[in-house]
Design an enzyme around this catalytic site. Structure first.
Site, PDB file in Angstrom:
ATOM      1  N   TYR A  17       0.826  -1.204   0.000  1.00  0.00           N
ATOM      2  CA  TYR A  17       0.000   0.000   0.000  1.00  0.00           C
ATOM      3  C   TYR A  17       0.861   1.254   0.000  1.00  0.00           C
ATOM      4  O   TYR A  17       0.753   2.091  -0.886  1.00  0.00           O
ATOM      5  CB  TYR A  17      -0.915  -0.017   1.226  1.00  0.00           C
ATOM      6  CG  TYR A  17      -1.882   1.138   1.287  1.00  0.00           C
ATOM      7  CD1 TYR A  17      -3.017   1.160   0.482  1.00  0.00           C
ATOM      8  CD2 TYR A  17      -1.678   2.209   2.152  1.00  0.00           C
ATOM      9  CE1 TYR A  17      -3.916   2.223   0.530  1.00  0.00           C
ATOM     10  CE2 TYR A  17      -2.566   3.270   2.215  1.00  0.00           C
ATOM     11  CZ  TYR A  17      -3.681   3.267   1.405  1.00  0.00           C
ATOM     12  OH  TYR A  17      -4.579   4.318   1.455  1.00  0.00           O
ATOM     13  N   LYS A  74       1.603   3.487  -3.232  1.00  0.00           N
ATOM     14  CA  LYS A  74       1.171   4.891  -3.400  1.00  0.00           C
ATOM     15  C   LYS A  74       2.361   5.782  -3.735  1.00  0.00           C
ATOM     16  O   LYS A  74       2.226   6.778  -4.447  1.00  0.00           O
ATOM     17  CB  LYS A  74       0.496   5.390  -2.118  1.00  0.00           C
ATOM     18  CG  LYS A  74      -0.864   4.760  -1.842  1.00  0.00           C
ATOM     19  CD  LYS A  74      -1.971   5.361  -2.691  1.00  0.00           C
ATOM     20  CE  LYS A  74      -3.335   4.844  -2.249  1.00  0.00           C
ATOM     21  NZ  LYS A  74      -4.434   5.350  -3.083  1.00  0.00           N
ATOM     22  N   SER A 130     -14.297   3.116  12.664  1.00  0.00           N
ATOM     23  CA  SER A 130     -15.447   2.243  12.399  1.00  0.00           C
ATOM     24  C   SER A 130     -15.461   1.067  13.374  1.00  0.00           C
ATOM     25  O   SER A 130     -16.529   0.687  13.880  1.00  0.00           O
ATOM     26  CB  SER A 130     -15.440   1.762  10.948  1.00  0.00           C
ATOM     27  OG  SER A 130     -14.160   1.347  10.569  1.00  0.00           O
ATOM     28  N   ASP A 132       3.160  -0.532  12.343  1.00  0.00           N
ATOM     29  CA  ASP A 132       2.094   0.457  12.576  1.00  0.00           C
ATOM     30  C   ASP A 132       2.739   1.821  12.899  1.00  0.00           C
ATOM     31  O   ASP A 132       3.518   1.921  13.852  1.00  0.00           O
ATOM     32  CB  ASP A 132       1.236  -0.009  13.762  1.00  0.00           C
ATOM     33  CG  ASP A 132       0.068   0.924  14.011  1.00  0.00           C
ATOM     34  OD1 ASP A 132      -0.530   1.390  13.027  1.00  0.00           O
ATOM     35  OD2 ASP A 132      -0.239   1.194  15.191  1.00  0.00           O
TER      36      ASP A 132
HETATM   37  N1  LIG Z   1     -10.120   6.745   4.166  1.00  0.00           N
HETATM   38  C1  LIG Z   1      -8.892   7.097   4.485  1.00  0.00           C
HETATM   39  O1  LIG Z   1      -8.585   7.334   5.648  1.00  0.00           O
HETATM   40  C2  LIG Z   1      -7.822   7.264   3.440  1.00  0.00           C
HETATM   41  C3  LIG Z   1      -6.601   7.778   3.824  1.00  0.00           C
HETATM   42  C4  LIG Z   1      -5.601   7.941   2.874  1.00  0.00           C
HETATM   43  C5  LIG Z   1      -5.854   7.645   1.534  1.00  0.00           C
HETATM   44  N2  LIG Z   1      -7.061   7.158   1.194  1.00  0.00           N
HETATM   45  C6  LIG Z   1      -7.258   6.813  -0.222  1.00  0.00           C
HETATM   46  O2  LIG Z   1      -8.536   7.249  -0.669  1.00  0.00           O
HETATM   47  C7  LIG Z   1      -9.078   6.308  -1.582  1.00  0.00           C
HETATM   48  C8  LIG Z   1     -10.462   5.874  -1.138  1.00  0.00           C
HETATM   49  O3  LIG Z   1     -10.374   5.302   0.158  1.00  0.00           O
HETATM   50  P1  LIG Z   1     -11.677   4.827   0.947  1.00  0.00           P
HETATM   51  O4  LIG Z   1     -11.428   5.036   2.375  1.00  0.00           O
HETATM   52  O5  LIG Z   1     -12.882   5.385   0.296  1.00  0.00           O
HETATM   53  O6  LIG Z   1     -11.594   3.259   0.672  1.00  0.00           O
HETATM   54  P2  LIG Z   1     -12.663   2.198   0.140  1.00  0.00           P
HETATM   55  O7  LIG Z   1     -12.038   0.867   0.291  1.00  0.00           O
HETATM   56  O8  LIG Z   1     -13.990   2.445   0.766  1.00  0.00           O
HETATM   57  O9  LIG Z   1     -12.780   2.596  -1.392  1.00  0.00           O
HETATM   58  C9  LIG Z   1     -11.925   2.115  -2.398  1.00  0.00           C
HETATM   59  C10 LIG Z   1     -12.762   1.773  -3.612  1.00  0.00           C
HETATM   60  O10 LIG Z   1     -11.900   1.322  -4.662  1.00  0.00           O
HETATM   61  C11 LIG Z   1     -12.458   0.141  -5.239  1.00  0.00           C
HETATM   62  N3  LIG Z   1     -11.349  -0.628  -5.807  1.00  0.00           N
HETATM   63  C12 LIG Z   1     -10.335  -1.244  -5.159  1.00  0.00           C
HETATM   64  N4  LIG Z   1      -9.505  -1.830  -6.033  1.00  0.00           N
HETATM   65  C13 LIG Z   1     -10.003  -1.575  -7.269  1.00  0.00           C
HETATM   66  C14 LIG Z   1      -9.601  -1.912  -8.583  1.00  0.00           C
HETATM   67  N5  LIG Z   1      -8.503  -2.658  -8.806  1.00  0.00           N
HETATM   68  N6  LIG Z   1     -10.363  -1.490  -9.626  1.00  0.00           N
HETATM   69  C15 LIG Z   1     -11.480  -0.763  -9.411  1.00  0.00           C
HETATM   70  N7  LIG Z   1     -11.915  -0.417  -8.196  1.00  0.00           N
HETATM   71  C16 LIG Z   1     -11.178  -0.810  -7.126  1.00  0.00           C
HETATM   72  C17 LIG Z   1     -13.149  -0.545  -4.078  1.00  0.00           C
HETATM   73  O11 LIG Z   1     -14.110  -1.502  -4.476  1.00  0.00           O
HETATM   74  C18 LIG Z   1     -13.763   0.644  -3.355  1.00  0.00           C
HETATM   75  O12 LIG Z   1     -15.023   0.978  -3.885  1.00  0.00           O
HETATM   76  C19 LIG Z   1      -8.061   5.183  -1.689  1.00  0.00           C
HETATM   77  O13 LIG Z   1      -7.228   5.443  -2.807  1.00  0.00           O
HETATM   78  C20 LIG Z   1      -7.239   5.324  -0.424  1.00  0.00           C
HETATM   79  O14 LIG Z   1      -5.940   4.842  -0.585  1.00  0.00           O
HETATM   80  C21 LIG Z   1      -8.052   6.949   2.102  1.00  0.00           C
HETATM   81  O1  LIG Z   2      -4.561   8.006   6.632  1.00  0.00           O
HETATM   82  C1  LIG Z   2      -3.848   7.262   6.008  1.00  0.00           C
HETATM   83  O2  LIG Z   2      -2.976   7.669   5.271  1.00  0.00           O
HETATM   84  C2  LIG Z   2      -4.053   5.775   6.100  1.00  0.00           C
HETATM   85  O3  LIG Z   2      -4.745   5.562   7.288  1.00  0.00           O
HETATM   86  C3  LIG Z   2      -5.262   4.326   7.527  1.00  0.00           C
HETATM   87  O4  LIG Z   2      -4.256   3.436   8.036  1.00  0.00           O
HETATM   88  P1  LIG Z   2      -4.116   3.358   9.616  1.00  0.00           P
HETATM   89  O5  LIG Z   2      -3.788   4.692  10.172  1.00  0.00           O
HETATM   90  O6  LIG Z   2      -3.226   2.237   9.963  1.00  0.00           O
HETATM   91  O7  LIG Z   2      -5.622   3.075  10.015  1.00  0.00           O
HETATM   92  P2  LIG Z   2      -6.358   2.137  11.046  1.00  0.00           P
HETATM   93  O8  LIG Z   2      -6.389   0.735  10.610  1.00  0.00           O
HETATM   94  O9  LIG Z   2      -7.659   2.809  11.288  1.00  0.00           O
HETATM   95  O10 LIG Z   2      -5.442   2.198  12.352  1.00  0.00           O
HETATM   96  C4  LIG Z   2      -5.234   3.395  13.072  1.00  0.00           C
HETATM   97  C5  LIG Z   2      -4.655   3.054  14.435  1.00  0.00           C
HETATM   98  O11 LIG Z   2      -5.664   2.433  15.195  1.00  0.00           O
HETATM   99  C6  LIG Z   2      -5.198   1.238  15.759  1.00  0.00           C
HETATM  100  N1  LIG Z   2      -6.357   0.322  15.839  1.00  0.00           N
HETATM  101  C7  LIG Z   2      -6.983  -0.142  14.741  1.00  0.00           C
HETATM  102  C8  LIG Z   2      -8.093  -0.942  14.848  1.00  0.00           C
HETATM  103  C9  LIG Z   2      -8.557  -1.315  16.116  1.00  0.00           C
HETATM  104  O12 LIG Z   2      -9.558  -2.057  16.300  1.00  0.00           O
HETATM  105  N2  LIG Z   2      -7.897  -0.839  17.200  1.00  0.00           N
HETATM  106  C10 LIG Z   2      -6.825  -0.020  17.090  1.00  0.00           C
HETATM  107  O13 LIG Z   2      -6.262   0.389  18.134  1.00  0.00           O
HETATM  108  C11 LIG Z   2      -4.085   0.761  14.853  1.00  0.00           C
HETATM  109  O14 LIG Z   2      -3.121   0.002  15.571  1.00  0.00           O
HETATM  110  C12 LIG Z   2      -3.496   2.088  14.381  1.00  0.00           C
HETATM  111  O15 LIG Z   2      -2.508   2.503  15.301  1.00  0.00           O
HETATM  112  C13 LIG Z   2      -6.046   3.860   6.332  1.00  0.00           C
HETATM  113  O16 LIG Z   2      -6.614   2.656   6.516  1.00  0.00           O
HETATM  114  C14 LIG Z   2      -5.248   3.929   5.089  1.00  0.00           C
HETATM  115  O17 LIG Z   2      -6.016   3.632   3.967  1.00  0.00           O
HETATM  116  C15 LIG Z   2      -4.827   5.323   4.901  1.00  0.00           C
HETATM  117  O18 LIG Z   2      -4.069   5.472   3.756  1.00  0.00           O
END
Ligand SMILES: NC(=O)c1ccc[n+]([C@@H]2O[C@H](COP(=O)([O-])OP(=O)(O)OC[C@H]3O[C@@H](n4cnc5c(N)ncnc54)[C@H](O)[C@@H]3O)[C@@H](O)[C@H]2O)c1
Ligand SMILES: O=C(O)[C@H]1O[C@H](OP(=O)(O)OP(=O)(O)OC[C@H]2O[C@@H](n3ccc(=O)[nH]c3=O)[C@H](O)[C@@H]2O)[C@H](O)[C@@H](O)[C@@H]1O
Length: 346
Positions: A176, A180, A220, A302
């Site tokens: 991941y 990116k 979540s 992490d």
């Molecule tokens: N939510 C966050 O905290 C967070 C943080 C940093 C970056 N992002 C980036 O933002 C974007 C959206 O994240 P999100 O939280 O909505 O995640 P999400 O998992 O809800 O959405 C990702 C979407 O991409 C689709 N997808 C995955 N692989 C695919 C593929 N090969 N072809 C077509 N569709 C595909 C999935 O089905 C899904 O609908 C991602 O690029 C993620 O890396 C999110």
């Molecule tokens: O913002 C970002 O750039 C990234 O943040 C997240 O990655 P992460 O921060 O690891 O997200 P979580 O899985 O929500 O974890 C956050 C923290 O919560 C902790 N955690 C997670 C889940 C849980 O049940 N309990 C808990 O303490 C994890 O150890 C971690 O330290 C997203 O999932 C990535 O897609 C995104 O790119």
């Protein structure tokens, strides 16, 4: 012809973007901005689609393979004359006539992106190459949703865009975060070599309604656990920090970035920083004061701390987040209670 563009720090000379495809001149397209959203059936993507659809000049095409997204997130738009939904995997090529591409497709929750790491890196590398190829062919502007994970386990705190990161290239998260990083490289290479108009957002942890209930991400997880009366699972040590941005603020930032003149990368996130123990205490206090908080094993690599510097977003996009964590949690609770069919007792 070459031209000067800015990434906020300095000016770079790049080739001019290619001309839009001649098809764009067809009468049907003139009134509308045609926008492709990859990953538009996911959490952030579907909120972005809602916002883009509010503008009657926009036509929106979503492509998604439904790995972590769902048609349900877009049900209000299915059948709308300005909306199209295509089941498509971005690792395969695509040709659609569009003016803008928001490229979000990629699983984002660590449990999903680690499930099939080879597919995750293909999505980031081949998927981004395909979308850049499309942008080049049709002359579209393209925005990549990169991530704060490009900073890895940061040795600089808080993180601004000039920090190059501390990333393990061979760890379980690398598919991941290195994926990116390559996607960002590809964006800049297409920009310099082919003049493609690019925008890069480095998104920090975003939360809100429509996240998958069993998504595995921390906000979540805690909200679903509190509603179900299950212990909140704080992964050790619990002192690791994150900064949480509400999804409507994120969508606002992404659209400003796309519409503005700066390539980025630009951090988009909320600088309010919390330890995971503080987050658990907040969710407990707001949703279920009787619920237990337990500590559980963490996963490798992490990041220990994460907080965005958002000066660039503020100065270049006029953007700052509006929704505080304590305002966002109840909005998400309401959505989760409705989907879990567990109403509040009082
Ligand atoms: N939510 C966050 O905290 C967070 C943080 C940093 C970056 N992002 C980036 O933002 C974007 C959206 O994240 P999100 O939280 O909505 O995640 P999400 O998992 O809800 O959405 C990702 C979407 O991409 C689709 N997808 C995955 N692989 C695919 C593929 N090969 N072809 C077509 N569709 C595909 C999935 O089905 C899904 O609908 C991602 O690029 C993620 O890396 C999110
Ligand atoms: O913002 C970002 O750039 C990234 O943040 C997240 O990655 P992460 O921060 O690891 O997200 P979580 O899985 O929500 O974890 C956050 C923290 O919560 C902790 N955690 C997670 C889940 C849980 O049940 N309990 C808990 O303490 C994890 O150890 C971690 O330290 C997203 O999932 C990535 O897609 C995104 O790119």
């Amino acid at each position: 012809m070459a031209k000067e563009v800015s990434n906020g720090d300095n000016n770079v000379t790049v080739k001019s973007p290619p001309e839009p495809s001649p098809l764009r001149k067809a009468r049907f397209f003139k009134a509308n901005m045609r926008i492709l959203v990859t990953g538009g059936a996911g959490f952030i993507g579907s909120h972005l689609v809602d916002k883009l659809m509010e503008n009657e000049k926009n036509e929106v095409i979503v492509v998604d393979n439904y790995f972590t997204g769902s048609k349900d997130n877009l049900k209000q738009w299915i059948g709308h004359p300005r909306f199209e939904l295509i089941r498509h995997d971005v690792t395969e090529t695509l040709l659609v006539e569009v003016d803008q591409i928001y490229h979000l497709a990629c699983p984002a929750s660590p449990i999903f992106y680690k499930y099939n790491p080879v597919k995750t890196i293909k999505t980031n590398v081949i998927g981004t190459l395909n979308m850049l190829g499309l942008a080049k062919r049709v002359g579209a502007r393209i925005l990549l949703t990169s991530t704060s994970e490009v900073y890895g386990d940061p040795l600089v705190h808080p993180q601004d865009e000039s920090y190059w990161g501390n990333v393990n290239p061979i760890g379980v998260r690398s598919c991941y975060d290195e994926g990116k990083r390559v996607a960002e490289t590809l964006m800049f290479d297409y920009h310099r070599q082919h003049g493609i108009e690019i925008r890069i957002a480095r998104i920090f942890n975003t939360y809100g309604p429509r996240m998958n209930i069993d998504d595995g991400r921390v906000v979540s997880n805690f909200i679903a656990q509190a509603i179900r009366d299950e212990p909140l699972t704080v992964q050790l040590p619990g002192t690791q920090t994150r900064s949480f941005c509400y999804v409507s603020d994120m969508v606002d930032g992404l659209i400003r970035l796309m519409e503005g003149d700066n390539t980025g990368p630009i951090n988009i996130g909320n600088p309010g920083e919390f330890t995971m123990l503080e987050l658990a205490e907040t969710v407990k206090e707001m949703i279920n004061p009787d619920v237990k908080i337990v500590t559980v094993e963490n996963t490798p690599d992490d990041p220990r701390q994460r907080k965005p510097v958002i000066t660039k977003a503020n100065e270049l996009l006029g953007w700052e987040p509006k929704i505080k964590l304590k305002e966002g949690i109840p909005l998400m609770e309401e959505d989760f209670r409705r989907r879990l069919a567990i109403p509040r007792n009082n």
